[in-house]
Design an enzyme around this catalytic site. Structure first.
Site, short mmCIF file in Angstrom:
data_model
loop_
_atom_site.label_atom_id
_atom_site.label_comp_id
_atom_site.label_asym_id
_atom_site.label_seq_id
_atom_site.Cartn_x
_atom_site.Cartn_y
_atom_site.Cartn_z
CB THR A 12 -0.88 -0.05 1.26
OG1 THR A 12 -1.86 0.95 1.15
CG2 THR A 12 -0.08 0.15 2.52
CE LYS A 44 -4.42 -0.94 2.59
NZ LYS A 44 -3.90 -0.75 1.25
N GLY A 58 -0.03 4.30 10.82
CA GLY A 58 -0.32 3.84 9.46
C GLY A 58 0.55 2.64 9.19
CB SER A 137 3.82 -0.80 -3.41
OG SER A 137 2.50 -0.32 -3.30
#
Length: 187
Positions: A12, A44, A58, A137
């Site tokens: 994410t 998240k 996070g 990512s």
């Protein structure tokens, strides 16, 4: 983030921006497996209140692993109220030395409004330079975008949202369905 058991899973994008006495943490909602979006509305970024203190976390990586780490962090924060850095260092030590925790694949951005920290399974607790941290990512895309925006008159939240939009335009594992939490520095 690579996981041999689940090579098709991708992370994410999470960003933390500290500016003008506030820290905003934003994360996208996409969960992907290979080239398939499994879910677009995952949350998240979480606000924790261990012992009454506000902390925003996070996470990127395996969701179950991240939840395990967030739960452990809450315990560390309850044991060391008001000492975010200490709690994160204790978590990182456990993460690196505990055989069960060593297998967890996730990273955390953690803030209490004053400190902004990245916690990794390698035992790192990092305070980012220039008031911006990003993981996942699309983290490098969001990081570059946010750093470019730091000299503008935008707020921490505006910078985080714009950086996430740029990351989502570039990274196929990042979407624009954001969860955003802003926290003010402790007085």
């Amino acid at each position: 983030m690579s996981n041999d058991a689940f090579p098709g899973w991708h992370g994410t994008t999470i960003i933390g921006v500290r500016k003008d006495g506030r820290v905003t943490v934003a994360g996208d909602g996409q969960v992907s497996m290979g080239q398939t979006v499994m879910k677009g509305t995952a949350r998240k970024v979480r606000r924790l209140t261990p012992g009454g203190a506000d902390v925003v976390v996070g996470f990127a990586g395996s969701t179950a692993d991240a939840f395990t780490l967030v739960e452990r962090l809450e315990g560390k924060l309850e044991a060391a109220p008001g000492q975010l850095a200490r709690a994160c260092v204790e978590l990182a030590k456990d993460w690196r030395t505990d055989k069960y925790l060593q297998k967890l694949e996730a990273m955390l951005i953690v803030t209490d409004g004053t400190d902004l920290l990245v916690v990794t399974g390698a035992g790192d607790v990092l305070e980012p330079e220039q008031g911006v941290a990003a993981i996942g990512s699309g983290g490098n895309y969001a990081l570059a975008a946010a750093r470019a925006l730091m000299d503008t008159d935008r707020t921490a939240e505006d910078i985080a949202r714009r950086a996430m939009a740029i990351a989502a335009d570039i990274c196929v594992y990042t979407n624009t369905n954001l969860t955003v939490e802003t926290i003010e520095a402790k007085a």
